[in-house]
Design an enzyme around this catalytic site. Structure first.
Site, PDB file in Angstrom:
ATOM      1  N   ASN A  48       0.828  -1.207   0.000  1.00 43.41           N
ATOM      2  CA  ASN A  48       0.000   0.000   0.000  1.00 43.41           C
ATOM      3  C   ASN A  48       0.866   1.262   0.000  1.00 43.41           C
ATOM      4  O   ASN A  48       0.369   2.359   0.235  1.00 43.41           O
ATOM      5  CB  ASN A  48      -0.910   0.031   1.227  1.00 43.41           C
ATOM      6  CG  ASN A  48      -1.790  -1.191   1.315  1.00 43.41           C
ATOM      7  OD1 ASN A  48      -2.451  -1.556   0.339  1.00 43.41           O
ATOM      8  ND2 ASN A  48      -1.802  -1.854   2.461  1.00 43.41           N
ATOM      9  N   HIS A 134     -13.856  -1.566   6.458  1.00 41.48           N
ATOM     10  CA  HIS A 134     -12.695  -2.232   7.055  1.00 41.48           C
ATOM     11  C   HIS A 134     -13.009  -2.740   8.465  1.00 41.48           C
ATOM     12  O   HIS A 134     -13.821  -2.161   9.192  1.00 41.48           O
ATOM     13  CB  HIS A 134     -11.571  -1.199   7.126  1.00 41.48           C
ATOM     14  CG  HIS A 134     -10.232  -1.746   7.503  1.00 41.48           C
ATOM     15  ND1 HIS A 134      -9.789  -1.768   8.803  1.00 41.48           N
ATOM     16  CD2 HIS A 134      -9.241  -2.272   6.751  1.00 41.48           C
ATOM     17  CE1 HIS A 134      -8.561  -2.279   8.830  1.00 41.48           C
ATOM     18  NE2 HIS A 134      -8.207  -2.601   7.606  1.00 41.48           N
ATOM     19  N   GLU A 180     -15.685   4.097   3.889  1.00 41.84           N
ATOM     20  CA  GLU A 180     -14.361   4.360   3.358  1.00 41.84           C
ATOM     21  C   GLU A 180     -14.536   5.249   2.138  1.00 41.84           C
ATOM     22  O   GLU A 180     -15.628   5.323   1.584  1.00 41.84           O
ATOM     23  CB  GLU A 180     -13.680   3.031   2.958  1.00 41.84           C
ATOM     24  CG  GLU A 180     -13.335   2.195   4.161  1.00 41.84           C
ATOM     25  CD  GLU A 180     -12.775   0.808   3.816  1.00 41.84           C
ATOM     26  OE1 GLU A 180     -12.081   0.670   2.796  1.00 41.84           O
ATOM     27  OE2 GLU A 180     -13.039  -0.120   4.595  1.00 41.84           O
ATOM     28  N   SER A 184     -10.926  -0.849   0.436  1.00 46.53           N
ATOM     29  CA  SER A 184      -9.569  -1.381   0.513  1.00 46.53           C
ATOM     30  C   SER A 184      -9.373  -2.667  -0.272  1.00 46.53           C
ATOM     31  O   SER A 184      -8.253  -2.970  -0.674  1.00 46.53           O
ATOM     32  CB  SER A 184      -9.179  -1.599   1.972  1.00 46.53           C
ATOM     33  OG  SER A 184     -10.018  -2.557   2.579  1.00 46.53           O
ATOM     34  N   ASP A 209     -13.201   7.224   6.074  1.00 39.51           N
ATOM     35  CA  ASP A 209     -11.855   6.661   6.219  1.00 39.51           C
ATOM     36  C   ASP A 209     -11.154   6.756   4.862  1.00 39.51           C
ATOM     37  O   ASP A 209     -11.506   6.045   3.927  1.00 39.51           O
ATOM     38  CB  ASP A 209     -11.987   5.204   6.685  1.00 39.51           C
ATOM     39  CG  ASP A 209     -10.633   4.532   6.906  1.00 39.51           C
ATOM     40  OD1 ASP A 209      -9.600   5.122   6.561  1.00 39.51           O
ATOM     41  OD2 ASP A 209     -10.638   3.391   7.422  1.00 39.51           O
ATOM     42  N   HIS A 212      -7.082   4.677   1.760  1.00 41.46           N
ATOM     43  CA  HIS A 212      -6.545   4.409   0.417  1.00 41.46           C
ATOM     44  C   HIS A 212      -6.825   5.550  -0.555  1.00 41.46           C
ATOM     45  O   HIS A 212      -6.577   5.420  -1.750  1.00 41.46           O
ATOM     46  CB  HIS A 212      -7.108   3.093  -0.129  1.00 41.46           C
ATOM     47  CG  HIS A 212      -6.757   1.920   0.730  1.00 41.46           C
ATOM     48  ND1 HIS A 212      -5.564   1.250   0.623  1.00 41.46           N
ATOM     49  CD2 HIS A 212      -7.424   1.342   1.758  1.00 41.46           C
ATOM     50  CE1 HIS A 212      -5.514   0.290   1.541  1.00 41.46           C
ATOM     51  NE2 HIS A 212      -6.634   0.328   2.242  1.00 41.46           N
ATOM     52  N   LYS A 243       0.225   4.043   4.734  1.00 39.63           N
ATOM     53  CA  LYS A 243       0.060   3.576   3.357  1.00 39.63           C
ATOM     54  C   LYS A 243       0.749   4.554   2.411  1.00 39.63           C
ATOM     55  O   LYS A 243       1.976   4.574   2.378  1.00 39.63           O
ATOM     56  CB  LYS A 243      -1.420   3.319   3.098  1.00 39.63           C
ATOM     57  CG  LYS A 243      -1.826   2.067   3.899  1.00 39.63           C
ATOM     58  CD  LYS A 243      -3.270   1.714   3.947  1.00 39.63           C
ATOM     59  CE  LYS A 243      -3.423   0.447   4.796  1.00 39.63           C
ATOM     60  NZ  LYS A 243      -4.762   0.239   5.312  1.00 39.63           N
TER      61      LYS A 243
HETATM   62  C1  LIG Z   1      -5.201  -0.262   6.598  1.00 41.39           C
HETATM   63  C2  LIG Z   1      -6.516   0.333   6.926  1.00 41.39           C
HETATM   64  C3  LIG Z   1      -6.783   0.856   8.187  1.00 41.39           C
HETATM   65  C4  LIG Z   1      -5.827   0.693   9.332  1.00 41.39           C
HETATM   66  O1  LIG Z   1      -4.752   1.570   9.273  1.00 41.39           O
HETATM   67  P1  LIG Z   1      -3.380   1.105   9.948  1.00 41.39           P
HETATM   68  O2  LIG Z   1      -2.611   2.363  10.089  1.00 41.39           O
HETATM   69  O3  LIG Z   1      -2.777   0.123   9.032  1.00 41.39           O
HETATM   70  O4  LIG Z   1      -3.742   0.510  11.278  1.00 41.39           O
HETATM   71  C5  LIG Z   1      -7.972   1.495   8.402  1.00 41.39           C
HETATM   72  N1  LIG Z   1      -8.908   1.577   7.428  1.00 41.39           N
HETATM   73  C6  LIG Z   1      -8.702   1.065   6.210  1.00 41.39           C
HETATM   74  C7  LIG Z   1      -9.757   1.203   5.174  1.00 41.39           C
HETATM   75  C8  LIG Z   1      -7.518   0.423   5.913  1.00 41.39           C
HETATM   76  O5  LIG Z   1      -7.331  -0.130   4.719  1.00 41.39           O
END
Ligand SMILES: *Cc1c(COP(=O)(O)O)cnc(C)c1O
Length: 389
Positions: A48, A134, A180, A184, A209, A212, A243
């Site tokens: 990522n 997620h 999101e 993801s 969120d 990505h 990421k």
């Molecule tokens: C990876 C991810 C997270 C978590 O983030 P980290 O910093 O890896 O704990 C949260 N939400 C989504 C959609 C993700 O893909």
């Protein structure tokens, strides 16, 4: 053998028999397009690290300078004496980048969700979330104790009927919607404008969120909310520093009052040692690269790679996540192994990350790949067609 180990052995054997057993893979190299695994050089299409910032010299230097000046550990939680200058500088940089009044960082994105959601809603309230959210959002919603309603992926009509239910039958005190921006495991986009309009009409709050989305979409990589022009109408913007930003940690962006409230109420913020100052400094350097426009050549390259691969796979070039849907878990594993034989690391994503029978290969691209590397995966995908449904 202990009783526990006997029990664990049965559980693991059961996972293996369903092609659901997972194992760790150790890299003897940095996170980059060519990684070293078991002495073999493999082309990595699973990370990522979309902009190649995890091993970027400018980001590394910032982390190393912070270790020299501030040491390694933060020594305490943020509220006791663990807030070091790099933490404050990172939050200023994030707020400026996301054009929000304030930002607050957590040790991971997962911890951000687990802190934020239960701080905002409880048993008198309702949380409504997309079916493909997620695991951290699902767990956060459960932990909050609020009534939960799930709508089918991106189904705005069903979201609206949940909103009506929450207001009318449940007479919820507060309603919080979770989604999101870029999903993801599917790489597709949430209809943010419609969701924002609905939540305003029904008096709900929205947490988006952008794990990505940031670094990939929007001006300078500010995310889908920025690209859609609704960033200032979203109460809580969340994301990860691990990421596209190449470092580690999570954050929320929003009003000053929101950050102040989480400082007082988000348990994963309060009761956890502050992240290492070096990781905050590295993340701040990455944010500054994006905000200043210096990362634009990386974003241009990323998008050219996305378009090339999406056309080879036959999917939409919406984000840096390009799923190749397979369905059956065993077949997905076989195809991932076939690609690995050819020198490509592309993971088979299986239950519980996705639904049973919805296994897929998850191809991700980075600005750090060369055009030749992307072309060679595209050619392999076309040739083998092994990974096309
Ligand atoms: C990876 C991810 C997270 C978590 O983030 P980290 O910093 O890896 O704990 C949260 N939400 C989504 C959609 C993700 O893909």
């Amino acid at each position: 053998m202990s009783d526990l180990d006997r029990w664990l052995g049965e559980k693991l054997a059961c996972l293996e028999s369903q092609s659901l057993l997972r194992r760790l893979r150790v890299l003897d190299s940095p996170q980059q397009p060519v990684v070293l695994i078991d002495g073999r050089q493999i082309l990595n299409f699973s990370s990522n690290d979309y902009l190649g910032l995890a091993a970027d010299d400018r980001v590394r230097e910032a982390g190393m300078a912070a270790i020299k000046e501030y040491g390694v550990g933060a020594g305490a939680s943020r509220l006791i004496c663990g807030t070091l200058r790099p933490h404050a500088a990172l939050e200023d940089a994030l707020a400026q980048f996301k054009r929000s009044e304030a930002a607050l960082t957590f040790s991971t994105g997962f911890a951000t969700a687990l802190g934020a959601v239960p701080a905002l809603v409880g048993s008198d309230d309702v949380v409504i979330l997309d079916k493909l959210c997620h695991a951290c959002l699902v767990d956060a919603a459960r932990m909050s104790g609020a009534a939960m309603r799930i709508f089918p992926h991106n189904d705005i009509g069903k979201l609206e009927s949940h909103l009506r239910w929450a207001r009318a039958k449940h007479s919820a005190a507060q309603i919080l919607i979770l989604t999101e921006s870029v999903f993801s495991m599917d790489g597709d986009l949430a209809p943010l404008r419609e969701i924002v309009e609905l939540k305003d009409r029904h008096g709900a709050w929205l947490l988006v969120d952008e794990a990505h989305g940031v670094g990939v979409l929007g001006a300078r990589g500010r995310g889908l909310a920025d690209a859609t022009g609704v960033a200032d109408r979203i109460e809580i913007q969340m994301g990860t520093l691990g990421k596209a930003l190449g470092a580690s940690g999570g954050y929320i962006c929003g009003s000053r009052k929101l950050a102040d409230f989480f400082i007082n109420r988000a348990r994963t913020f309060i009761f956890s040692t502050a992240p290492p100052p070096a990781s905050a400094a590295a993340a701040a350097a990455a944010v500054t690269l994006l905000d200043s426009g210096e990362a634009e050549p990386l974003r241009d390259r990323l998008w050219s790679h996305i378009r090339m691969l999406a056309s080879a796979i036959g999917t939409d070039p919406s984000s840096a996540i390009l799923p190749v849907r397979i369905g059956d878990e065993r077949r997905a594993l076989d195809r991932a192994s076939a690609l690995l034989e050819e020198g490509f690391l592309v993971p088979a994503i299986r239950h519980p990350t996705v639904a049973r029978g919805a296994a897929r290969l998850r191809v991700t691209v980075s600005a750090a790949h060369t055009a030749e590397q992307v072309a060679s995966l595209a050619a392999t995908i076309r040739r083998v067609r092994a990974i096309r449904e």
